[in-house]
Design an enzyme around this catalytic site. Structure first.
Site, PDB file in Angstrom:
ATOM      1  N   GLY A  49       0.833  -1.189   0.000  1.00 23.24           N
ATOM      2  CA  GLY A  49       0.000   0.000   0.000  1.00 23.24           C
ATOM      3  C   GLY A  49       0.869   1.241   0.000  1.00 23.24           C
ATOM      4  CD  GLN A  59       3.470   5.827   2.665  1.00 24.73           C
ATOM      5  OE1 GLN A  59       2.514   5.296   2.130  1.00 24.73           O
ATOM      6  NE2 GLN A  59       4.399   5.132   3.308  1.00 24.73           N
ATOM      7  CB  CYS A  70       5.211   2.142   7.471  1.00 27.41           C
ATOM      8  SG  CYS A  70       4.784   3.710   6.686  1.00 27.41           S
ATOM      9  CG  LEU A  71       6.472   1.062   1.293  1.00 22.76           C
ATOM     10  CD1 LEU A  71       5.803   1.405  -0.031  1.00 22.76           C
ATOM     11  CD2 LEU A  71       7.614   0.075   1.077  1.00 22.76           C
ATOM     12  CG  HIS A 121      -0.534   1.396   7.313  1.00 18.77           C
ATOM     13  ND1 HIS A 121       0.402   0.887   8.184  1.00 18.77           N
ATOM     14  CD2 HIS A 121       0.137   2.280   6.533  1.00 18.77           C
ATOM     15  CE1 HIS A 121       1.576   1.464   7.944  1.00 18.77           C
ATOM     16  NE2 HIS A 121       1.442   2.302   6.941  1.00 18.77           N
ATOM     17  CD  GLU A 122      -0.997   2.538   2.828  1.00 19.77           C
ATOM     18  OE1 GLU A 122      -0.563   3.704   2.788  1.00 19.77           O
ATOM     19  OE2 GLU A 122      -0.258   1.564   3.057  1.00 19.77           O
ATOM     20  CG  HIS A 141       0.305   6.955   5.478  1.00 20.25           C
ATOM     21  ND1 HIS A 141       1.426   7.511   6.045  1.00 20.25           N
ATOM     22  CD2 HIS A 141       0.577   5.630   5.325  1.00 20.25           C
ATOM     23  CE1 HIS A 141       2.337   6.551   6.231  1.00 20.25           C
ATOM     24  NE2 HIS A 141       1.844   5.412   5.810  1.00 20.25           N
TER      25      HIS A 141
HETATM   26 ZN   LIG Z   1       2.713   3.550   5.893  1.00 23.63          ZN
END
Ligand SMILES: [Zn+2]
Length: 190
Positions: A46, A51, A105-106, A148-149, A152
């Site tokens: 995701g 991000q 998480c990226l 999660h997204e 963000h």
């Molecule tokens: Zn994340």
């Protein structure tokens, strides 16, 4: 399409509440294509627009790639399975229950710890063309990934919802991230 740089924790953009998408135009399509390319190239499931430094309510996900594979009947070879989904202006309109499971998480390379999420969610969102849609996700990777997204998009991060805050801080510190504030107060804009 182009692969973009993913911002890491510490970038102030990750703590901003993002703006709603109003125009469903070519530039939105390009943004989404770039987000998918960036997500797949980074082997993430995701990615949210903040991000990649874009403060808009857009997220992409594909929880099937790269874990799910299938045998192509024609070639008899194993191939990757793609199941891309884009959510624009998503809102969780119903939620129930609680699940705890490991997340990464990226924007936090090499960090994984247990995070608290809702077990079942009903989400209202718009698709690439601006059409209103709804989806239900329950007790699986997709359900957790969407939460999660969406977080963000509101300047919230998984470090705000650890099952064990002491353990999380230890893991974060070991990965080289300092000065973790949890829970922080998101910077409100607009
Ligand atoms: Zn994340």
């Amino acid at each position: 399409m182009s692969k973009l740089d993913i911002v890491q924790y510490g970038d102030p953009g990750l703590r901003k509440v993002t703006s709603r998408v109003i125009k469903f135009d070519k530039s939105l399509k390009k943004l989404i294509e770039d987000m998918f390319e960036t997500m797949y190239a980074s082997e993430g499931i995701g990615l949210a627009a903040p991000q990649i430094g874009v403060s808009k309510r857009v997220l992409v996900l594909d929880v099937d790639y790269p874990s799910k594979r299938y045998i192509d009947e024609k070639t008899n070879k194993e191939v990757e399975s793609y199941n891309p989904l884009v959510l624009i202006n998503p809102v969780i309109i119903q939620k129930e229950g609680q699940i705890i499971s490991k997340e990464g998480c990226l924007s936090f390379p090499n960090v994984y710890f247990d995070v608290i999420r809702h077990k079942k969610i009903l989400v209202r969102y718009q698709d690439l063309l601006g059409k209103e849609r709804k989806l239900i996700a329950e007790d699986d990777l997709r359900c957790r990934c969407i939460q999660h997204e969406i977080d963000h998009l509101d300047g919230k991060l998984f470090i705000d919802k650890p099952a064990d805050a002491t353990e999380m801080k230890k893991i974060i510190k070991e990965a080289g991230f300092e000065n973790v504030s949890s829970p922080p107060s998101p910077i409100l804009i607009g």
